[in-house]
Design an enzyme around this catalytic site. Structure first.
Site, short mmCIF file in Angstrom:
data_model
loop_
_atom_site.label_atom_id
_atom_site.label_comp_id
_atom_site.label_asym_id
_atom_site.label_seq_id
_atom_site.Cartn_x
_atom_site.Cartn_y
_atom_site.Cartn_z
N GLU A 117 -11.92 -34.75 28.93
CA GLU A 117 -10.76 -33.62 28.49
C GLU A 117 -10.56 -32.64 29.76
O GLU A 117 -11.25 -31.91 30.26
CB GLU A 117 -11.54 -32.87 27.33
CG GLU A 117 -10.49 -31.78 26.94
CD GLU A 117 -11.09 -31.18 25.46
OE1 GLU A 117 -11.86 -31.99 24.92
OE2 GLU A 117 -10.39 -30.22 24.82
N LYS A 124 -20.33 -38.81 19.14
CA LYS A 124 -19.91 -38.45 20.20
C LYS A 124 -20.59 -37.20 20.62
O LYS A 124 -20.88 -36.30 19.67
CB LYS A 124 -18.40 -38.12 20.37
CG LYS A 124 -18.09 -37.31 21.53
CD LYS A 124 -16.40 -37.71 21.79
CE LYS A 124 -15.75 -36.56 21.11
NZ LYS A 124 -15.99 -35.24 21.45
N GLU A 159 -21.38 -33.85 23.53
CA GLU A 159 -20.70 -33.25 24.85
C GLU A 159 -21.63 -32.94 25.88
O GLU A 159 -22.68 -32.24 25.28
CB GLU A 159 -19.94 -31.84 24.37
CG GLU A 159 -18.73 -31.98 23.73
CD GLU A 159 -18.08 -30.88 23.04
OE1 GLU A 159 -18.45 -29.69 23.66
OE2 GLU A 159 -17.09 -30.82 22.47
N ASP A 192 -15.03 -32.53 15.94
CA ASP A 192 -15.52 -31.27 15.58
C ASP A 192 -14.29 -30.14 15.87
O ASP A 192 -14.45 -28.90 15.32
CB ASP A 192 -16.88 -30.64 16.38
CG ASP A 192 -16.60 -30.60 17.58
OD1 ASP A 192 -15.69 -30.81 18.16
OD2 ASP A 192 -17.61 -30.01 18.24
N SER A 193 -13.14 -30.64 16.09
CA SER A 193 -11.92 -29.91 15.93
C SER A 193 -11.53 -29.49 14.76
O SER A 193 -10.79 -28.81 14.41
CB SER A 193 -10.74 -30.51 16.92
OG SER A 193 -10.79 -32.00 16.67
O1 KIV Z 1 -12.97 -32.84 18.56
C1 KIV Z 1 -12.11 -33.25 19.14
O2 KIV Z 1 -10.84 -33.37 18.46
C2 KIV Z 1 -12.34 -33.67 20.28
C3 KIV Z 1 -11.04 -34.21 21.28
C4 KIV Z 1 -10.45 -33.21 21.49
C5 KIV Z 1 -11.47 -35.27 22.21
O3 KIV Z 1 -13.42 -33.67 20.85
#
Ligand code: KIV
Length: 272
Positions: A190, A121, A123, A52-53
């Site tokens: 992280e 994934k 969090e 989600d980056s």
């Molecule tokens: O969204 C992302 O890029 C991430 C990484 C920093 C692990 O969760």
């Protein structure tokens, strides 16, 4: 240095657990589009994370919170069309899994059905236990994410290292054990102290993939645009830049502009 490793035709969640058992480190990078994913996969990466980056890197938002499930599905399906070998893990975005496990399952099912991604994934630890369990019961592999969890940035207030204090470190260790017990196949840690990350990795049989978590974990992940040096304003200590694409691209664009203005481009061979 090139390292001897078992050849995998396709990487699965099982391959990652096997790599940990064989002490082979796992490589993971982000990708959000077809062209980048094709290059990263062909280079031999083990895992692509459709993170989600994308909210920061692709859309220019300050945080990861605004990205939507539909936008993640667009990015992930572009990545899936590109890859032949790696495992593709897709982030469930903020607001699509917290608080209501039925909603979490619906979000994860949309990712799997509409993108062809291989895993999701999420969090968090104990606070999202029900969501993780429910997704796992549908046969969807789940990767956990602890430590600095950017979707909670307004709770933390800053992007500094997490779990430096004993209380937070103890909660992180408990959460890591819980995620393994629930059935997660791997865990991202992280921005936590290297010693703590190593302790967590050694206490689990599932792989721990670090970002800013030192060398004692089972693999590493970076944001591709950062390691290529495209995002030059972001300089955390953990980031190794393999290229300075910001400068390289700027020079190429400037050269192109000059060539167009001076009618150097196109030349005789570059036209019909
Ligand atoms: O969204 C992302 O890029 C991430 C990484 C920093 C692990 O969760």
């Amino acid at each position: 240095m090139s390292v001897a490793k078992k050849q995998y035709k396709r990487i699965t969640v099982k391959s990652l657990i096997e790599m940990k058992a064989n002490k082979e480190k796992i490589s993971m990078l982000t990708a959000y589009d077809y062209t980048m994913a094709k290059i990263v996969d062909a280079a031999g990466i083990d895992v692509i994370l459709v993170g989600d980056s994308a909210s920061n890197v692709m859309a220019g938002h300050e945080t990861t919170l605004p990205i939507t499930l539909d936008q993640m599905i667009y990015h992930a399906s572009s990545v899936i069309r590109a890859i032949e070998r790696c495992l593709v893990v897709v982030d469930l975005p903020f607001g699509t899994y917290q608080g209501n496990s039925k909603h979490a399952l619906e979000s994860a099912i949309r990712i799997m059905k509409e993108t062809g991604g291989h895993a999701v994934k999420l969090e968090g630890g104990a606070e999202i236990e029900q969501s993780i369990s429910r997704i796992l019961t549908a046969g969807i592999p789940v990767m956990g994410h602890l430590g600095l969890t950017p979707q909670s940035i307004y709770k933390f207030g800053t992007y500094t290292v997490r779990a430096k204090e004993e209380e937070e470190a103890a909660k992180l260790k408990e959460d890591a054990l819980l995620l393994e017990k629930l059935g997660c196949f791997a865990l991202v840690l992280e921005k936590v102290p290297a010693k703590l990350a190593q302790e967590v990795a050694e206490s689990l049989t599932i792989p721990v993939i670090g970002i800013g978590a030192g060398a004692g974990v089972d693999g590493q992940v970076l944001v591709t645009h950062d390691m290529l040096g495209m995002t030059h304003e972001f300089n955390p200590r953990f980031l190794r830049r393999y290229l300075d694409l910001y400068s390289e691209m700027t020079n190429a664009f400037k050269q192109y502009i000059d060539d167009v203005k001076s009618v150097d481009f196109p030349n005789d061979k570059e036209q019909y």
